[in-house]
Design an enzyme around this catalytic site. Structure first.
Site, PDB file in Angstrom:
ATOM      1  CG  HIS A  13      -1.683  -1.224   1.471  1.00 55.51           C
ATOM      2  ND1 HIS A  13      -3.039  -1.305   1.254  1.00 55.51           N
ATOM      3  CD2 HIS A  13      -1.298  -2.458   1.914  1.00 55.51           C
ATOM      4  CE1 HIS A  13      -3.465  -2.530   1.557  1.00 55.51           C
ATOM      5  NE2 HIS A  13      -2.423  -3.240   1.961  1.00 55.51           N
ATOM      6  CG  LEU A  14       3.476   1.977  -2.784  1.00 56.86           C
ATOM      7  CD1 LEU A  14       4.279   2.209  -4.047  1.00 56.86           C
ATOM      8  CD2 LEU A  14       4.400   1.709  -1.604  1.00 56.86           C
TER       9      LEU A  14
ATOM     10  CG  ASP B 110      -0.548  -6.667   3.739  1.00 55.21           C
ATOM     11  OD1 ASP B 110      -0.971  -5.948   2.814  1.00 55.21           O
ATOM     12  OD2 ASP B 110      -1.268  -7.021   4.703  1.00 55.21           O
TER      13      ASP B 110
END
Length: 433
Positions: free
Chosen positions: A68-69, A311
């Site tokens: 998740h960026l 993750d």
């Protein structure tokens, strides 16, 4: 470090290459962006073109299928530049970013903006993952073909499992038509609403609402049947239970085009970590029991599990330093994953060659791309590791914008000292001589 010479060598490293079954001491020769080859000789080299790698471990570059960026919209947690820099520091040459941003990556414009940001940022390469449904709402399919054309490497609704069977079947049909991988964190939403941790003895003792293991197995069984029916490529992401592993193993034995991954946390820890309401160990899906952890390790060894994902979930202090029930789950992982897993190498639970497969060869095969290797003529994607080094996030600092990890104050084994992608040095703590 000085500018990389056109032709350079890494001398006397322990080279691990799952694609060739290699585990040997050798010298790697690189020219421009290509692997020239491996040799047991000591080739002459001009000054400033050699790195001594004696005592170090050389692996193909790592690939992360789940991060998740934050960009666009949540850049206070992480943006593309900081995320790709963090990835390179952790040994990753390619990172696949989930579509749960604001706006959601459910259209060509967002995908192209992400790729443009990555081109400007440098660091690891970016592989955007598009949304399966518009707005991740599970009601209407996104334009999967258009997303593929724009550059997505897969589609997923991130942590939002697709509940409707008819919608999932149609999504899988479209994915087969356009040869797109569909990734799903399989859960039954109605069974996990309000859940805080694994449903078991620990949750009962703490008085917290439990997340039943059957929520994973029910959803996964449906998805695997639909994948078999449609012939589409399906990837079960972040498996957490022994039942889930058994279902994937059976589907593979039947010839279904399925794959799966796990996180390092589910391989290392159990729900007992949450004793004392320690929200740093709050994950989605939650940490399970010792029997689940052991089943995941067995599956990682026998090939049922294809890869390990970070993750990577950056969060602000306000989102994590809160009462247990409202603390956001997840942890940063791009810079810590290798060190966390090296504990399993040191205690003999995970052979080093299998670790290299799970971090590099396996995820490449899931994506359907050429796996990084040390074959002559291959593009130079590799990671150099100091197995005797130590890594402490608190002392070393992180390149990620966020600091949420249960391992912040711990000293972890091994550290990445160099990452090279397409012949370019992305991260380095070593020097040419």
């Amino acid at each position: 470090m000085p500018e990389r010479p056109r032709r350079w060598i890494l001398r006397d490293a322990r080279v691990i290459d799952p694609t060739q079954g290699l585990d040997e001491i050798a010298t790697l020769i690189v020219e421009d962006d290509k692997i020239v080859g491996l040799t047991q000789e000591s080739p002459d080299a001009p000054s400033g073109s050699t790195i001594s790698a004696q005592g170090l471990v050389l692996m193909p570059g790592f690939i992360d299928l789940r991060a998740h960026l934050g960009e666009p919209g949540l850049e206070y947690r992480e943006d593309v530049r900081s995320g790709l820099a963090s990835a390179a520091a952790g040994g990753y040459v390619r990172v696949c970013c989930l579509p749960d941003t604001q706006p959601v990556n459910d259209c060509r414009a967002v995908t192209e903006a992400l790729l443009n940001s990555a081109a400007r940022a440098g660091g690891a390469e970016l592989g955007p993952i598009g949304a399966v449904t518009r707005g991740l709402k599970g009601q209407e399919l996104a334009e999967i073909g258009d997303l593929k054309e724009a550059g997505v490497v897969a589609v997923s609704d991130a942590g939002h499992a697709i509940e409707r069977a008819d919608l999932m079947r149609n999504a899988l049909r479209y994915c087969r038509t356009f040869d797109v991988l569909l990734m799903q964190q399989a859960q039954v939403a109605s069974l996990i609403a309000g859940a805080q941790m694994h449903e078991g003895a620990t949750s009962a003792r703490l008085g917290l609402r439990g997340w039943p293991r059957v929520a994973e197995s029910i959803a996964l069984q449906r998805d695997l049947l639909l994948a078999g029916d449609t012939g589409a490529r399906y990837h079960a992401s972040t498996l957490s239970t022994r039942e889930g592993v058994a279902l994937v193993r059976e589907a593979k034995s039947r010839g279904f085009a399925v794959s799966c991954d796990i996180t390092p946390y589910h391989l290392l820890e159990t729900d007992r970590c949450l004793e004392g309401y320690d929200s740093r160990f709050k994950f989605s899906p939650p940490l399970r029991e010792a029997a689940d952890r052991d089943a995941l390790l067995e599956a990682a060894l026998d090939g049922t599990i294809d890869c390990i994902v970070t993750d990577h979930q950056p969060r602000s202090a306000l989102e994590t330093n809160a009462e247990f029930e409202i603390a956001e789950p997840g942890a940063v992982g791009l810079e810590l994953c290798l060190s966390l897993l090296w504990q399993c190498v040191n205690d003999g639970r995970l052979p080093i060659a299998r670790l290299a497969h799970l971090l590099s060869t396996g995820p490449a095969r899931v994506l359907g791309i050429d796996a990084p290797s040390f074959r002559a003529g291959s593009e130079a994607y590799f990671t150099l590791i100091d197995p005797t080094g130590r890594f402490s996030p608190a002392r070393s600092g992180l390149l990620s914008k966020s600091r949420n990890t249960p391992y912040w104050d711990r000293e972890l084994p091994a550290r990445v000292v160099m990452t090279v992608g397409r012949g370019k040095v992305l991260h380095s703590a070593v020097s040419f001589s």
